[in-house]
Design a protein around this motif. Structure first.
Motif, mmCIF file in Angstrom:
data_model
loop_
_atom_site.group_PDB
_atom_site.id
_atom_site.type_symbol
_atom_site.label_atom_id
_atom_site.label_comp_id
_atom_site.label_asym_id
_atom_site.label_seq_id
_atom_site.Cartn_x
_atom_site.Cartn_y
_atom_site.Cartn_z
ATOM 1 N N LYS A 242 34.147 40.418 57.297
ATOM 2 C CA LYS A 242 33.443 39.891 56.124
ATOM 3 C C LYS A 242 33.761 40.667 54.842
ATOM 4 O O LYS A 242 33.503 40.185 53.753
ATOM 5 N N GLU A 243 34.357 41.871 54.965
ATOM 6 C CA GLU A 243 34.740 42.655 53.788
ATOM 7 C C GLU A 243 36.180 42.396 53.356
ATOM 8 O O GLU A 243 36.647 42.975 52.390
ATOM 9 N N LYS A 244 36.887 41.531 54.059
ATOM 10 C CA LYS A 244 38.269 41.228 53.705
ATOM 11 C C LYS A 244 38.309 40.127 52.648
ATOM 12 O O LYS A 244 37.577 39.147 52.721
ATOM 13 N N LEU A 245 39.175 40.284 51.686
ATOM 14 C CA LEU A 245 39.318 39.324 50.594
ATOM 15 C C LEU A 245 40.254 38.206 51.030
ATOM 16 O O LEU A 245 41.426 38.454 51.316
ATOM 17 N N LYS A 246 39.730 36.976 51.101
ATOM 18 C CA LYS A 246 40.539 35.858 51.578
ATOM 19 C C LYS A 246 40.527 34.663 50.628
ATOM 20 O O LYS A 246 41.313 33.747 50.782
ATOM 21 N N ASN A 247 39.624 34.664 49.672
ATOM 22 C CA ASN A 247 39.445 33.537 48.777
ATOM 23 C C ASN A 247 40.618 33.420 47.788
ATOM 24 O O ASN A 247 40.857 34.318 46.990
ATOM 25 N N LYS A 248 41.335 32.320 47.839
ATOM 26 C CA LYS A 248 42.518 32.134 47.002
ATOM 27 C C LYS A 248 42.171 32.156 45.517
ATOM 28 O O LYS A 248 42.895 32.737 44.706
ATOM 29 N N LYS A 249 41.054 31.549 45.130
ATOM 30 C CA LYS A 249 40.638 31.539 43.729
ATOM 31 C C LYS A 249 40.352 32.953 43.233
ATOM 32 O O LYS A 249 40.667 33.302 42.099
ATOM 33 N N LEU A 250 39.754 33.766 44.097
ATOM 34 C CA LEU A 250 39.458 35.151 43.734
ATOM 35 C C LEU A 250 40.745 35.965 43.578
ATOM 36 O O LEU A 250 40.850 36.798 42.672
ATOM 37 N N PHE A 251 41.737 35.709 44.440
ATOM 38 C CA PHE A 251 43.042 36.369 44.312
ATOM 39 C C PHE A 251 43.656 36.030 42.951
ATOM 40 O O PHE A 251 44.127 36.909 42.227
ATOM 41 N N GLU A 252 43.644 34.747 42.604
ATOM 42 C CA GLU A 252 44.210 34.315 41.328
ATOM 43 C C GLU A 252 43.448 34.913 40.159
ATOM 44 O O GLU A 252 44.037 35.323 39.155
ATOM 45 N N GLN A 253 42.121 34.985 40.285
ATOM 46 C CA GLN A 253 41.290 35.576 39.239
ATOM 47 C C GLN A 253 41.624 37.059 39.055
ATOM 48 O O GLN A 253 41.670 37.561 37.935
ATOM 49 N N LEU A 254 41.868 37.753 40.155
ATOM 50 C CA LEU A 254 42.228 39.172 40.071
ATOM 51 C C LEU A 254 43.515 39.357 39.272
ATOM 52 O O LEU A 254 43.604 40.255 38.426
ATOM 53 N N PHE A 255 44.513 38.524 39.521
ATOM 54 C CA PHE A 255 45.785 38.662 38.813
ATOM 55 C C PHE A 255 45.682 38.228 37.353
ATOM 56 O O PHE A 255 46.336 38.800 36.491
ATOM 57 N N SER A 256 44.853 37.232 37.057
ATOM 58 C CA SER A 256 44.772 36.740 35.685
ATOM 59 C C SER A 256 43.769 37.521 34.828
ATOM 60 O O SER A 256 44.068 37.871 33.691
ATOM 61 N N GLU A 257 42.582 37.803 35.356
ATOM 62 C CA GLU A 257 41.520 38.419 34.550
ATOM 63 C C GLU A 257 41.158 39.831 34.991
ATOM 64 O O GLU A 257 40.384 40.501 34.309
#
Length: 138
Positions: free
Chosen positions: A17-32
Motif C-alpha cells: 500500500k506504500e508503493k506508488l502505482k498511480n499513473k496520474k500521480l507519476f505524471e504529476q510528479l514529473f510535471s509539477e
C-alpha cells in the motif's frame, strides 16, 4: 532505538500500500513535482491525497537508457527500495501531510549499498528541513 524488536520490525517494512502505482500521480510528479538530489539519487516529490491511510507513497526508477538489461535495472531499484525501507522512520516520524515520492537513479554505474544509503539519508534529511521550513513560512 526501540525496546521491542517486533515493534521495530513493523516500522521497517515496505508494504504494497506504500508503493506508488498511480499513473496520474507519476505524471504529476514529473510535471509539477519539486526536486532535490544527492548524487547518485534524485528525489521528486509532491503533496498528494490518498484513499488509504498512508502518508507517503514511494516509487523508484532506474532508467533503461543507462541500464540496458533488466537484471541491472532491477538490482538498482532493489537497492533504492532497501535504502528507503531502512531509513523511512526518519520521514514517517517527522512529517505532516501526505506526499508522493519518486527516487530516480542518476549514475551510469551499478552502485554499492553504502553509496545508495548515504545519498538516501542525505535526501530524506534535506526533504525534512525543506518541508518543515516551508510550513513555518506559510
Amino acid at each position: 532505538m526501540y525496546e521491542n524488536p517486533i515493534e521495530e520490525h513493523k516500522n521497517l517494512v515496505f508494504p504494497k500500500k506504500e508503493k506508488l502505482k498511480n499513473k496520474k500521480l507519476f505524471e504529476q510528479l514529473f510535471s509539477e513535482g519539486k526536486s532535490m538530489s544527492a548524487f547518485p539519487i534524485k528525489l521528486l516529490y509532491t503533496k498528494a491525497v490518498f484513499d488509504d491511510d498512508v502518508s507517503i507513497k514511494v516509487g523508484v526508477v532506474a532508467p533503461k537508457k543507462k541500464f540496458k538489461t533488466a537484471v541491472k535495472r532491477n538490482r538498482v531499484k532493489r537497492l533504492l527500495r532497501e535504502a528507503y525501507r531502512i531509513n523511512k522512520p526518519l520521514v514517517f516520524n517527522n512529517i505532516e501531510g501526505n506526499y508522493a515520492f519518486l527516487f530516480l537513479y542518476l549514475s551510469n554505474k551499478i552502485p554499492n549499498y553504502e553509496e545508495v544509503e548515504g545519498a538516501m539519508k542525505e535526501l530524506l534529511k534535506t526533504f525534512l528541513k525543506k518541508e518543515s521550513h516551508e510550513k513555518i513560512d506559510t
